[in-house]
Design an enzyme around this catalytic site. Sequence first.
Site, short mmCIF file in Angstrom:
data_model
loop_
_atom_site.label_atom_id
_atom_site.label_comp_id
_atom_site.label_asym_id
_atom_site.label_seq_id
_atom_site.Cartn_x
_atom_site.Cartn_y
_atom_site.Cartn_z
CB ALA A 1 29.23 42.77 43.32
CG ASP B 1 28.20 40.19 40.28
OD1 ASP B 1 28.85 39.95 39.25
OD2 ASP B 1 27.72 41.31 40.54
CG ASN C 1 31.64 38.22 36.91
OD1 ASN C 1 31.46 39.14 37.71
ND2 ASN C 1 32.31 38.38 35.77
C1 RUB Z 1 28.52 43.65 37.48
C2 RUB Z 1 29.46 42.48 37.44
C3 RUB Z 1 30.86 42.75 37.86
C4 RUB Z 1 30.96 42.47 39.33
C5 RUB Z 1 32.29 42.94 39.85
O1 RUB Z 1 27.22 43.25 37.14
O2 RUB Z 1 29.10 41.36 37.18
O3 RUB Z 1 31.77 41.89 37.19
O4 RUB Z 1 29.91 43.13 40.00
O5 RUB Z 1 32.27 42.69 41.23
P1 RUB Z 1 26.11 44.43 37.07
P2 RUB Z 1 33.69 42.55 42.01
O6 RUB Z 1 26.61 45.44 36.06
O7 RUB Z 1 24.84 43.73 36.65
O8 RUB Z 1 26.01 45.00 38.46
O9 RUB Z 1 34.22 43.95 42.02
O10 RUB Z 1 33.34 42.02 43.36
O11 RUB Z 1 34.55 41.65 41.21
#
Ligand code: RUB
Length: 363
Positions: free
Chosen positions: A59, A237, A247
């Site tokens: 994210a 996310d 998430n």
């Molecule tokens: C990635 C995902 C991660 C978050 C972490 O999904 O879900 O847990 O993005 O974000 P993808 P944060 O691989 O589909 O992008 O750092 O804000 O917790």
Amino acid sequence: MKLEIDGKLTDRPAVWWDSTNAIVRMIDQTKIPFQVEVHNCPTYRETAQAIKKMIIRGAPSIGAAAAYGLAQAVREFWNSDEFESQIKTAYNELLEARPTAVDLQNGLDFICTTEPLEPENALNRAQLFANRIAEEGQKIGQIGKELINTNMNILTHCHTGALALVDHGSALSPIIQAWQDGKRFHVYVDETRPRVQGRMTAWELCQYGINHTVICDSASGFFISQGKVDLIILGADRVTRNGDIANKIGTYNLAVLASRHKIPFYTAFPTSTFDYSTLTGKDIVIEHRDTIEVKQVSGCSQTLNRNHIVSLYTDEVKFSNPAFDVTPSDLITGYITPNGILNKSQLEKTLFNRHSHITKGTK
Ligand code: RUB
């Protein structure tokens, strides 16, 4: 983060602006862990495509990439008569690249609130947005590491390290900093099908020598039921005002298991992941990705010794591929943020002030 690129050890964030020709450059996460390669996006359209194809993912990192992408568009259309409409098109194209992570929209809005919206200002704001995410990742580590004790078994899901957060990480940051402080524990790493982000988590833990075991997502219940997990830390996310989170798919499963087995369940995220305009998780748009991601896996064969893709199923098989799920706030023990470990009632008032601080553009 320290990376070996073309045989040279270098310190790079997950995404950065190459000022020589306004190229957005990023570590190609589809190649990790077998190759560390840089992917170049000369225009905002290619930056949007890189986000959509998950060449950059996580994210906050996609929020930073989108902010740089919009700065590219401001530069490209600055002298055009249709500047306004072209920026609107670029904004929408970048926003539509991936709908669930709110960091993407927060990054774009952070650029749009630039006064005046001109190339230098837009780039400075994109760099400020990206640097702030990296700084907050470090702070999340300093704050969250207090939850971790020697001999603990921790479980994490997806990948939330430096590549997902420009630098440092979110849920992985407290794990790495606790280890660097000398605490010794073990981490269960969900491989996180279908895109197998767990292999990036394992790759990052190996670099720090952190004791870990990769498990199938479906095995997490087995280890939890055997009393083998003391703490679950993962990312988010999108965090809504009532504390619900979206998430990576499989997070909700873990939250229900944690509740049944009374295991502390924490989510860690920077302020760019907080969604000030959405009240509850019911209103979050869940991204459904191409089902080819379930049908196929990419990896490195021993014989060919390079990345390639194989199918796991025959063509008549049907698939579904939701990329995220929503976990209600009542299943979440706490929120590890750069402003402290918060409970859901503290979330809004603490982060809301910080966000208005960001959107107003004050330093
Ligand atoms: C990635 C995902 C991660 C978050 C972490 O999904 O879900 O847990 O993005 O974000 P993808 P944060 O691989 O589909 O992008 O750092 O804000 O917790």
